[in-house]
Each structure stands twice: as structure tokens, then as C-alpha cells.
Scaffold this motif. Structure first.
Motif, PDB file in Angstrom:
ATOM      1  N   ILE A 139       7.985  26.675 129.304  1.00 25.85           N
ATOM      2  CA  ILE A 139       9.256  26.930 130.191  1.00 25.85           C
ATOM      3  C   ILE A 139      10.606  26.764 128.870  1.00 25.85           C
ATOM      4  O   ILE A 139      10.097  25.971 128.031  1.00 25.85           O
ATOM      5  N   VAL A 140      11.312  27.449 128.977  1.00 25.41           N
ATOM      6  CA  VAL A 140      12.876  27.151 128.249  1.00 25.41           C
ATOM      7  C   VAL A 140      13.735  26.647 129.331  1.00 25.41           C
ATOM      8  O   VAL A 140      14.194  27.116 130.181  1.00 25.41           O
ATOM      9  N   TRP A 141      14.459  25.285 128.834  1.00 27.71           N
ATOM     10  CA  TRP A 141      15.353  24.852 129.750  1.00 27.71           C
ATOM     11  C   TRP A 141      16.742  25.367 129.190  1.00 27.71           C
ATOM     12  O   TRP A 141      16.994  25.188 127.824  1.00 27.71           O
ATOM     13  N   MET A 142      17.581  25.816 130.056  1.00 32.26           N
ATOM     14  CA  MET A 142      18.906  26.529 129.627  1.00 32.26           C
ATOM     15  C   MET A 142      20.084  25.742 130.054  1.00 32.26           C
ATOM     16  O   MET A 142      20.301  25.503 131.409  1.00 32.26           O
ATOM     17  N   ASN A 143      20.816  24.754 129.215  1.00 33.51           N
ATOM     18  CA  ASN A 143      21.684  23.846 129.543  1.00 33.51           C
ATOM     19  C   ASN A 143      23.058  24.665 129.669  1.00 33.51           C
ATOM     20  O   ASN A 143      23.576  25.494 128.974  1.00 33.51           O
ATOM     21  N   LYS A 144      23.497  24.412 131.051  1.00 29.13           N
ATOM     22  CA  LYS A 144      24.713  25.220 131.608  1.00 29.13           C
ATOM     23  C   LYS A 144      25.986  24.332 131.895  1.00 29.13           C
ATOM     24  O   LYS A 144      26.943  24.627 132.214  1.00 29.13           O
ATOM     25  N   ASP A 145      25.692  23.190 131.382  1.00 28.02           N
ATOM     26  CA  ASP A 145      26.663  21.895 131.470  1.00 28.02           C
ATOM     27  C   ASP A 145      27.527  22.028 130.249  1.00 28.02           C
ATOM     28  O   ASP A 145      26.993  22.392 129.188  1.00 28.02           O
ATOM     29  N   SER A 146      28.634  21.113 130.173  1.00 26.16           N
ATOM     30  CA  SER A 146      29.533  21.124 129.105  1.00 26.16           C
ATOM     31  C   SER A 146      29.332  19.599 128.485  1.00 26.16           C
ATOM     32  O   SER A 146      29.628  19.310 127.487  1.00 26.16           O
ATOM     33  N   VAL A 147      28.022  19.175 128.466  1.00 22.47           N
ATOM     34  CA  VAL A 147      27.510  17.959 127.918  1.00 22.47           C
ATOM     35  C   VAL A 147      25.979  18.089 127.465  1.00 22.47           C
ATOM     36  O   VAL A 147      25.494  18.667 128.194  1.00 22.47           O
ATOM     37  N   THR A 148      25.563  17.199 126.709  1.00 24.74           N
ATOM     38  CA  THR A 148      24.533  17.293 126.042  1.00 24.74           C
ATOM     39  C   THR A 148      23.410  16.783 127.189  1.00 24.74           C
ATOM     40  O   THR A 148      23.803  15.645 127.435  1.00 24.74           O
ATOM     41  N   HIS A 149      22.226  17.217 127.429  1.00 19.74           N
ATOM     42  CA  HIS A 149      21.190  16.582 128.138  1.00 19.74           C
ATOM     43  C   HIS A 149      19.978  16.547 127.414  1.00 19.74           C
ATOM     44  O   HIS A 149      19.645  17.131 126.310  1.00 19.74           O
ATOM     45  N   ALA A 150      18.925  15.575 127.970  1.00 20.15           N
ATOM     46  CA  ALA A 150      17.610  15.432 127.095  1.00 20.15           C
ATOM     47  C   ALA A 150      16.889  15.179 128.169  1.00 20.15           C
ATOM     48  O   ALA A 150      17.195  14.400 129.405  1.00 20.15           O
ATOM     49  N   LEU A 151      15.579  15.673 128.098  1.00 22.37           N
ATOM     50  CA  LEU A 151      14.621  15.770 129.243  1.00 22.37           C
ATOM     51  C   LEU A 151      13.565  14.583 128.867  1.00 22.37           C
ATOM     52  O   LEU A 151      12.997  14.608 127.760  1.00 22.37           O
ATOM     53  N   ALA A 152      12.999  14.112 129.863  1.00 24.49           N
ATOM     54  CA  ALA A 152      11.846  13.285 129.520  1.00 24.49           C
ATOM     55  C   ALA A 152      10.922  12.959 130.612  1.00 24.49           C
ATOM     56  O   ALA A 152      11.518  13.282 131.840  1.00 24.49           O
ATOM     57  N   ALA A 153       9.621  12.748 130.663  1.00 18.69           N
ATOM     58  CA  ALA A 153       8.686  12.540 131.810  1.00 18.69           C
ATOM     59  C   ALA A 153       9.093  11.057 132.602  1.00 18.69           C
ATOM     60  O   ALA A 153       9.868  10.349 131.799  1.00 18.69           O
ATOM     61  N   LEU A 154       8.822  11.064 133.766  1.00 17.01           N
ATOM     62  CA  LEU A 154       9.169  10.065 134.444  1.00 17.01           C
ATOM     63  C   LEU A 154       8.203   8.887 134.148  1.00 17.01           C
ATOM     64  O   LEU A 154       7.115   9.168 134.086  1.00 17.01           O
ATOM     65  N   GLY A 155       8.958   7.685 134.017  1.00 17.89           N
ATOM     66  CA  GLY A 155       7.933   6.386 133.792  1.00 17.89           C
ATOM     67  C   GLY A 155       7.726   5.943 135.335  1.00 17.89           C
ATOM     68  O   GLY A 155       7.929   6.292 136.114  1.00 17.89           O
TER      69      GLY A 155
END
Length: 118
Positions: free
Chosen positions: A37-53
Motif C-alpha cells: 500500500i502507498v498512502w497519498m496525503n491529500k491534506d494540507s497538513v503532515t500526517h503519520a500512520l501507526a498501528a493501534l495500541g
């Protein structure tokens, strides 16, 4: 791992699925073992992904790649994140579900379902 079979495991030709992050939301995705998977950020802010705890929120100790810059930046797309089967036996016949979300928006979560074929 055995010999490749049409529509089976291992994937004859691994594919890349593109998932948009838009309006701080992520779609669920279903892929085959070995696909990426390649995630494509379409928002104007930085995002980071993480597994749920254990609390159901993205865990900073379990990142899924580097942060993605805002739309239009050189880092707006994540590197390809592969879901390989690392065992010496074929993967289970039932799908495996991975829950994850946006670190900067803990209520924005999604699931990746990985299965033998799509």
C-alpha cells in the motif's frame, strides 16, 4: 511457500494499492499477501500512520513508515508498505486484519485486510 497459483498464494504479480488520506480520513483497504500500500496525503497538513495500541488509538511506538508531508510536497506519498507472509507455510485461509490510524488525528482509524487473494 510453494509454487504460484493463479489467484492464490504467493501472488503471481504483487500489486500496489493506493489509499488516499483526505479530510483527515482514511479508507479501509483489502489486499493480497505480498501486495503493498502507498498512502497519498491529500491534506494540507503532515500526517503519520501507526498501528493501534491497546487503547484503540494510534501508538507512536508502532509507526507505519515516516510522516507524510502535505499535498504537493515531495513526501506527500508514503513509501510502499508491504504485507508479506513471513512463514514457511502458506498464509491462513481466513483474512488477517491490521488496525491503524493517524497519529495526529487519533480518532481517524482504518483497517487493512490481508488475505490469500483479492
Amino acid at each position: 511457500m510453494g509454487k504460484p497459483k493463479k489467484g492464490g498464494f504467493p501472488a503471481v504479480q504483487p500489486t500496489v494499492r493506493y489509499v488516499d488520506i483526505r479530510n483527515n480520513e482514511i479508507d479501509n483497504a483489502t489486499i493480497a499477501w505480498g501486495d503493498s500500500i502507498v498512502w497519498m496525503n491529500k491534506d494540507s497538513v503532515t500526517h503519520a500512520l501507526a498501528a493501534l495500541g491497546g487503547d484503540g488509538k494510534p501508538d507512536p511506538a508502532k509507526p507505519w513508515g515516516p510522516p507524510m508531508g502535505p499535498v504537493g510536497s515531495a513526501t506527500a506519498n508514503s513509501p510502499a508498505f508491504q504485507f508479506p507472509w513471513n512463514e514457511s507455510t502458506p498464509p491462513p485461509p481466513t483474512p488477517t486484519v491490521y488496525a491503524y490510524g493517524l497519529l495526529d488525528r487519533p480518532t481517524s482509524t482504518a483497517k487493512v485486510t490481508v488475505q490469500i487473494k483479492v
